[in-house]
Design a protein around this motif. Structure first.
Motif, PDB file in Angstrom:
ATOM      1  N   GLY A  32       0.762  -1.268   0.055  1.00 27.17           N
ATOM      2  CA  GLY A  32      -0.022  -0.111  -0.086  1.00 27.17           C
ATOM      3  C   GLY A  32       0.759   1.337  -0.069  1.00 27.17           C
ATOM      4  N   LEU A  33       1.953   1.264   0.720  1.00 26.08           N
ATOM      5  CA  LEU A  33       2.644   2.374   0.696  1.00 26.08           C
ATOM      6  C   LEU A  33       3.662   2.723  -0.443  1.00 26.08           C
ATOM      7  CD1 LEU A  33       4.067   2.160   4.534  1.00 26.08           C
ATOM      8  CD2 LEU A  33       2.317   3.665   3.585  1.00 26.08           C
ATOM      9  N   MET A  34       3.560   1.422  -1.248  1.00 34.57           N
ATOM     10  CA  MET A  34       4.512   1.750  -2.522  1.00 34.57           C
ATOM     11  C   MET A  34       3.563   1.958  -3.469  1.00 34.57           C
ATOM     12  SD  MET A  34       6.907  -1.821  -2.570  1.00 34.57           S
ATOM     13  CE  MET A  34       7.544  -1.466  -4.301  1.00 34.57           C
ATOM     14  N   LEU A  35       2.219   1.751  -3.517  1.00 31.93           N
ATOM     15  CA  LEU A  35       1.255   1.922  -4.423  1.00 31.93           C
ATOM     16  C   LEU A  35       0.578   3.146  -4.185  1.00 31.93           C
ATOM     17  CD1 LEU A  35       0.246   0.881  -6.966  1.00 31.93           C
ATOM     18  CD2 LEU A  35      -1.535  -0.264  -5.611  1.00 31.93           C
ATOM     19  N   PHE A  36       0.085   3.756  -3.120  1.00 29.29           N
ATOM     20  CA  PHE A  36      -0.590   4.759  -2.876  1.00 29.29           C
ATOM     21  C   PHE A  36       0.199   5.715  -2.290  1.00 29.29           C
ATOM     22  CE2 PHE A  36      -3.501   1.144  -2.898  1.00 29.29           C
ATOM     23  CZ  PHE A  36      -4.578   1.585  -3.667  1.00 29.29           C
ATOM     24  N   PRO A  37       0.240   7.116  -2.804  1.00 24.71           N
ATOM     25  CA  PRO A  37       0.900   8.133  -2.644  1.00 24.71           C
ATOM     26  C   PRO A  37       0.306   8.510  -1.205  1.00 24.71           C
ATOM     27  CG  PRO A  37      -0.194   9.053  -4.481  1.00 24.71           C
ATOM     28  CD  PRO A  37      -0.413   7.481  -4.298  1.00 24.71           C
ATOM     29  N   GLY A  38       1.136   9.341  -0.168  1.00 26.43           N
ATOM     30  CA  GLY A  38       0.447  10.150   0.836  1.00 26.43           C
ATOM     31  C   GLY A  38       0.358  11.584   0.521  1.00 26.43           C
ATOM     32  N   TRP A  39       0.573  12.107  -0.394  1.00 30.56           N
ATOM     33  CA  TRP A  39       0.112  13.545  -0.948  1.00 30.56           C
ATOM     34  C   TRP A  39       0.540  13.729  -2.355  1.00 30.56           C
ATOM     35  CZ3 TRP A  39       4.310  11.971   2.328  1.00 30.56           C
ATOM     36  CH2 TRP A  39       5.657  12.279   1.731  1.00 30.56           C
ATOM     37  N   LYS A  40      -0.034  14.624  -2.681  1.00 31.32           N
ATOM     38  CA  LYS A  40      -0.052  14.924  -4.233  1.00 31.32           C
ATOM     39  C   LYS A  40       1.471  15.137  -4.835  1.00 31.32           C
ATOM     40  CE  LYS A  40      -4.376  17.280  -4.900  1.00 31.32           C
ATOM     41  NZ  LYS A  40      -5.086  18.342  -5.120  1.00 31.32           N
ATOM     42  N   GLY A  41       2.314  15.651  -4.269  1.00 30.76           N
ATOM     43  CA  GLY A  41       3.699  15.732  -4.563  1.00 30.76           C
ATOM     44  C   GLY A  41       4.565  14.474  -4.505  1.00 30.76           C
ATOM     45  N   ALA A  42       4.106  13.304  -4.025  1.00 27.07           N
ATOM     46  CA  ALA A  42       4.773  12.109  -3.947  1.00 27.07           C
ATOM     47  C   ALA A  42       3.856  11.163  -4.948  1.00 27.07           C
ATOM     48  CB  ALA A  42       4.699  11.638  -2.476  1.00 27.07           C
ATOM     49  N   SER A  43       3.239  11.845  -5.844  1.00 23.20           N
ATOM     50  CA  SER A  43       2.371  10.525  -6.615  1.00 23.20           C
ATOM     51  C   SER A  43       3.144   9.946  -7.826  1.00 23.20           C
ATOM     52  CB  SER A  43       1.222  11.605  -7.359  1.00 23.20           C
ATOM     53  OG  SER A  43       1.792  12.669  -8.089  1.00 23.20           O
ATOM     54  N   HIS A  44       4.329  10.603  -8.325  1.00 21.40           N
ATOM     55  CA  HIS A  44       4.949  10.036  -9.282  1.00 21.40           C
ATOM     56  C   HIS A  44       6.296   8.968  -9.079  1.00 21.40           C
ATOM     57  CE1 HIS A  44       3.261  12.832 -11.799  1.00 21.40           C
ATOM     58  NE2 HIS A  44       3.995  14.046 -10.880  1.00 21.40           N
ATOM     59  N   ARG A  45       6.573   8.873  -7.780  1.00 20.20           N
ATOM     60  CA  ARG A  45       7.587   7.903  -7.237  1.00 20.20           C
ATOM     61  C   ARG A  45       7.447   7.580  -5.782  1.00 20.20           C
ATOM     62  NH1 ARG A  45      12.063  10.131  -4.505  1.00 20.20           N
ATOM     63  NH2 ARG A  45      11.973  12.408  -4.631  1.00 20.20           N
ATOM     64  N   VAL A  46       7.903   6.507  -5.348  1.00 22.22           N
ATOM     65  CA  VAL A  46       7.892   6.227  -3.860  1.00 22.22           C
ATOM     66  C   VAL A  46       8.782   7.051  -3.277  1.00 22.22           C
ATOM     67  CG1 VAL A  46       8.128   4.326  -2.431  1.00 22.22           C
ATOM     68  CG2 VAL A  46       7.418   3.761  -4.637  1.00 22.22           C
ATOM     69  N   HIS A  47       8.376   7.868  -2.280  1.00 22.35           N
ATOM     70  CA  HIS A  47       9.122   8.849  -1.424  1.00 22.35           C
ATOM     71  C   HIS A  47       9.749   8.045  -0.664  1.00 22.35           C
ATOM     72  CE1 HIS A  47       9.790  12.389   0.826  1.00 22.35           C
ATOM     73  NE2 HIS A  47       9.365  13.309  -0.361  1.00 22.35           N
ATOM     74  N   PRO A  48      11.045   8.836  -0.049  1.00 25.78           N
ATOM     75  CA  PRO A  48      11.739   8.118   0.894  1.00 25.78           C
ATOM     76  C   PRO A  48      11.006   8.120   2.232  1.00 25.78           C
ATOM     77  CG  PRO A  48      13.024   9.912  -0.305  1.00 25.78           C
ATOM     78  CD  PRO A  48      11.663  10.170  -0.937  1.00 25.78           C
ATOM     79  N   VAL A  49      10.069   9.020   2.490  1.00 25.94           N
ATOM     80  CA  VAL A  49       9.354   8.618   3.701  1.00 25.94           C
ATOM     81  C   VAL A  49       8.458   7.361   3.586  1.00 25.94           C
ATOM     82  CG1 VAL A  49       7.070   9.646   4.884  1.00 25.94           C
ATOM     83  CG2 VAL A  49       8.889  11.192   4.054  1.00 25.94           C
ATOM     84  N   ASP A  50       7.892   7.000   2.324  1.00 24.30           N
ATOM     85  CA  ASP A  50       7.365   5.860   2.266  1.00 24.30           C
ATOM     86  C   ASP A  50       8.430   4.639   2.473  1.00 24.30           C
ATOM     87  OD1 ASP A  50       5.396   7.037   1.435  1.00 24.30           O
ATOM     88  OD2 ASP A  50       5.830   7.200  -0.671  1.00 24.30           O
ATOM     89  N   TRP A  51       9.476   4.751   1.965  1.00 23.84           N
ATOM     90  CA  TRP A  51      10.445   3.526   2.453  1.00 23.84           C
ATOM     91  C   TRP A  51      10.605   3.469   3.889  1.00 23.84           C
ATOM     92  CZ3 TRP A  51      10.673   0.270  -1.096  1.00 23.84           C
ATOM     93  CH2 TRP A  51      10.779   0.660  -2.645  1.00 23.84           C
ATOM     94  N   LEU A  52      10.759   4.576   4.631  1.00 19.63           N
ATOM     95  CA  LEU A  52      11.037   4.649   6.025  1.00 19.63           C
ATOM     96  C   LEU A  52       9.773   4.074   6.656  1.00 19.63           C
ATOM     97  CD1 LEU A  52      12.916   5.699   8.325  1.00 19.63           C
ATOM     98  CD2 LEU A  52      11.441   7.861   8.389  1.00 19.63           C
ATOM     99  N   LEU A  53       8.720   4.280   6.253  1.00 16.92           N
ATOM    100  CA  LEU A  53       7.636   3.740   6.724  1.00 16.92           C
ATOM    101  C   LEU A  53       7.631   2.231   6.461  1.00 16.92           C
ATOM    102  CD1 LEU A  53       4.569   6.505   6.199  1.00 16.92           C
ATOM    103  CD2 LEU A  53       5.868   5.987   8.365  1.00 16.92           C
ATOM    104  N   ILE A  54       7.803   1.953   5.599  1.00 15.10           N
ATOM    105  CA  ILE A  54       8.050   0.472   5.213  1.00 15.10           C
ATOM    106  C   ILE A  54       9.070  -0.139   5.983  1.00 15.10           C
ATOM    107  CG2 ILE A  54       8.831  -1.233   3.082  1.00 15.10           C
ATOM    108  CD1 ILE A  54       7.654   0.650   1.183  1.00 15.10           C
ATOM    109  N   LEU A  55      10.294   0.329   6.311  1.00 15.65           N
ATOM    110  CA  LEU A  55      11.030  -0.250   7.040  1.00 15.65           C
ATOM    111  C   LEU A  55      10.679  -0.327   8.442  1.00 15.65           C
ATOM    112  CD1 LEU A  55      14.297   1.309   6.174  1.00 15.65           C
ATOM    113  CD2 LEU A  55      13.748  -0.912   5.655  1.00 15.65           C
ATOM    114  N   LEU A  56       9.800   0.638   8.919  1.00 15.08           N
ATOM    115  CA  LEU A  56       9.181   0.677  10.038  1.00 15.08           C
ATOM    116  C   LEU A  56       7.998  -0.355  10.329  1.00 15.08           C
ATOM    117  CD1 LEU A  56       8.739   2.091  12.968  1.00 15.08           C
ATOM    118  CD2 LEU A  56       6.927   3.579  11.645  1.00 15.08           C
ATOM    119  N   SER A  57       7.250  -0.750   9.157  1.00 18.43           N
ATOM    120  CA  SER A  57       6.376  -1.878   9.412  1.00 18.43           C
ATOM    121  C   SER A  57       6.885  -2.982   9.406  1.00 18.43           C
ATOM    122  CB  SER A  57       5.416  -1.765   8.103  1.00 18.43           C
ATOM    123  OG  SER A  57       6.089  -1.989   6.822  1.00 18.43           O
ATOM    124  N   ILE A  58       8.153  -3.571   8.641  1.00 18.83           N
ATOM    125  CA  ILE A  58       8.834  -4.751   8.800  1.00 18.83           C
ATOM    126  C   ILE A  58       9.511  -4.842  10.235  1.00 18.83           C
ATOM    127  CG2 ILE A  58      10.790  -5.724   8.043  1.00 18.83           C
ATOM    128  CD1 ILE A  58      10.474  -4.364   5.365  1.00 18.83           C
TER     129      ILE A  58
END
Length: 650
Positions: free
Chosen positions: A86-112
């Protein structure tokens, strides 16, 4: 303005010259992207997403069928896959709609990290969470809850997270709870990983994957081809196709809004083509798509959730849901047929429709559905039934080269299944927060007391109150979450009134489903309005009119439980006949069309009174109803002018 309209009409005609070609194009577009809010992943990130999704699907199938593990570990892994994808596929805000943002990768690591903490310390956490948690337990649980809220916000908007937050605030506004104990209680098998996540990890995921296999193996296209061949040539044919195809596809979709977009992108332009107004076309698709959530045997996973919550056998729930579901679609069919009569519409030319000969030759594509229904009704587990049906899809696809699923399509089906489950997984996890708070605070018991006090005066008023609360709680939420909340808050109150659990839960389930076409927040209608380019709110009002029978049906099976297959065969048949007549009268009243011409306000009111009279399973009330019909017929025949017409739709 005129030029834009001409261009739009030209575009529609160009795309709809061959219905079969339009179906092919629609299915291809649906395969490419299942959610308009999602990122378009490319390159290495896309490959990584596919690998995780396919592994996740295979992991679930393996655990469910071959190697069961502890429920908390399994559901935690289920949530982990949902959060990562979900964090890879759905952007958290409009500015992050084109690529997986570093914040998303950080949250992914947090979930792991959160999953790893639960997995490593599992044996101790079983006894600590919600009882005597450590500070680190509370930190992990807090981060886990926040991740669930964020994933739900990204996939479904703010409505459900805000509702969950309101329940959390309520928990602390009263006597108050120790924060550490509260948050670890919520992030355990009593909350997020409770019954809603259980249903998501076992049934919803399995049948969403089944739906993806139906799509990739050509069965999904066959459903639509079959609907067009059957009803496309009738007057107002595309609307009737929408009713049939949305019922077939919607039961496996899990969200009425998603189904409205998926099938509506094909049916709405064709409805407009034969003469339906855009708003009516969008409302028809929304109403039919919402009905897909009550269509047996899957009911958008609602049947499985109801079985888990009530402890009733799945087979019993499906059998009980059969007649009300058919009555709902009968009502929508009458609505669109009356509209076609009023407008003098015709169907699509036979030469543009799929041929009956081709459809008959491909009837074997129904086999996976027949296998699924047969196994479920024979009492086989939903997991076994779903798994065998998935295998059947794969095997059946090899009969014809055009539908054959090779390795590429197999991978695409597994990926599509995991992609489509993300939103439902998120809302089930978020609904678990609400269910956990309800269990902890006892708010459900307080609502039961409130219903009891209302029912002391009038049981009908108590039912109306329960209906309104179920609709309000469900607004802005997918069906699964809406029912989970209503089942925790409203259903226990109805049971406390002495209503049978099956009737009580079916009652709130219907209104949770109908919240998708109830203004002011009608998600399915808004989604269909986006496809048709019409005003969302007015489309919601129109959808509410078309689906009004669904707001009556729960009262019918309360006063006539025979519609839930309760009672002897003769009484059940009599109840079905009178209910069908009532549905017809209600549709005629709403659409202002009776005995071949427009009906005035007096006739419409009399028809509505006749429809309501047929709610009671009492011969005396049936006589009242036929008296009303007779009066309406006399007025229509001898008093109403033949040229009277009162069009309802805009």
């Amino acid at each position: 303005m005129s030029q834009n309209r001409d261009q739009q009409e030209h575009h529609e005609q160009k795309n709809a010259t061959s219905v079969d070609e339009a179906i092919d194009q629609n299915m291809k577009e649906e395969n490419i992207e299942s959610a308009s809010m999602a990122r378009s992943l490319r390159g290495k990130v896309r490959v990584l997403f596919t690998v995780i999704a396919v592994f996740g699907a295979l992991f679930h199938l393996y655990i469910l069928n071959l190697n069961a593990i502890d429920p908390w570990i399994f559901r935690s892994a289920h949530l982990l896959f949902g959060v990562v994808l979900g964090l890879m596929l759905f952007p958290g805000w409009k500015g992050a709609s084109h690529r997986v943002h570093p914040v998303d990768w950080l949250l992914i690591l947090l979930s792991i990290g959160i999953f790893t903490y639960i997995f490593v310390n599992f044996k101790e956490l079983v006894f600590r969470f919600g009882v005597v948690p450590t500070p680190m337990d509370a930190i992990v649980a807090t981060l886990g809850v926040l991740l669930v809220l964020e994933l739900t916000r990204r996939t479904s908007g703010w409505t459900l997270p805000l509702l969950a937050a309101a329940f959390v605030i309520y928990a602390f506004a009263g006597p108050g709870y120790n924060y550490d104990r509260f948050v670890t209680y919520i992030y355990s098998l009593d909350g997020i990983f409770g019954v809603t996540m259980d249903v998501s990890s076992k049934y919803i995921l399995l049948f969403i994957i089944f739906g993806a296999f139906l799509q990739m193996s050509g069965v999904g296209k066959y459903f639509i081809d079959f609907s067009f061949a059957l009803a496309g040539g009738m007057r107002g044919g595309p609307a009737k196709v929408s009713v049939i195809s949305s019922g077939l596809m919607g039961m496996m979709n899990g969200t009425s809004a998603g189904n409205a977009v998926a099938t509506g992108s094909l049916t709405i332009p064709l409805m407009k083509r034969v003469g339906y107004q855009p708003r009516f076309a969008a409302a028809t698709e929304a109403t039919a798509s919402a009905g897909g959530q009550i269509m047996i045997p899957i009911m958008g996973a609602g049947a499985f959730l109801m079985a888990e919550i009530t402890g009733m056998p799945y087979k019993e729930i499906v059998i009980a849901a059969t007649i009300p579901a058919l009555l709902y679609f009968l009502s929508v069919y009458f609505m669109v047929d009356f509209e076609a009569l009023k407008k003098g519409m015709k169907g699509i030319a036979r030469k543009e429709l799929p041929s009956f000969k081709t459809i008959a030759k491909q009837a074997y594509l129904f086999i996976p559905i027949v296998i699924l229904i047969g196994m479920l009704l024979m009492g086989r587990s939903p997991v076994m039934s779903g798994t065998i049906s998935i295998i059947a899809c794969f095997v059946i696809s090899w009969i014809q080269p055009t539908t054959r699923m090779g390795l590429k399509k197999l991978i695409e089906a597994l990926e599509l299944g995991m992609k489509n489950v993300i939103q439902l997984l998120a809302v089930c996890a978020c609904a678990g927060i609400i269910v956990g708070v309800i269990a902890l605070t006892g708010v459900g018991l307080r609502f039961s007391s409130l219903l009891l006090s209302v029912a002391d005066n009038n049981i009908f008023l108590a039912l109306v109150f329960a209906m309104l609360i179920s609709i309000i709680l469900g607004m802005g939420m997918p069906t699964t979450a809406a029912y989970a909340v209503a089942a925790s808050v409203v259903a226990p109150g109805l049971v406390s009134l002495g209503i049978e659990p099956l009737i009580a839960h079916m009652f709130v389930f219907y209104y949770a489903v109908m919240s998708a076409i109830t203004p002011p927040v009608a998600l399915a209608a808004y989604a269909a309005a986006g496809v048709a380019g019409t005003d969302p709110f007015k489309t919601g009002v129109q959808a509410f009119r078309l689906g009004i029978a669904a707001f009556i049906v729960p009262f019918i099976f309360f006063y006539s439980p025979q519609l839930l297959m309760i009672g002897d065969t003769l009484n059940i048949l009599l109840a079905v006949v009178t209910a069908a007549i009532g549905i017809y009268l209600l549709s005629a009243s709403v659409q202002a069309w009776f005995m071949g011409r427009g009906a005035g306000i007096v006739v419409r009111l009399i028809l509505a009174a006749g429809a309501i009279s047929l709610i009671h399973a009492d011969p005396l009330w049936d006589l009242y109803a036929f008296a009303f019909v007779g009066a309406a017929a006399l007025i229509q025949r001898f008093i109403t002018r033949k040229d009277v017409d009162h069009p309802i739709s805009a």
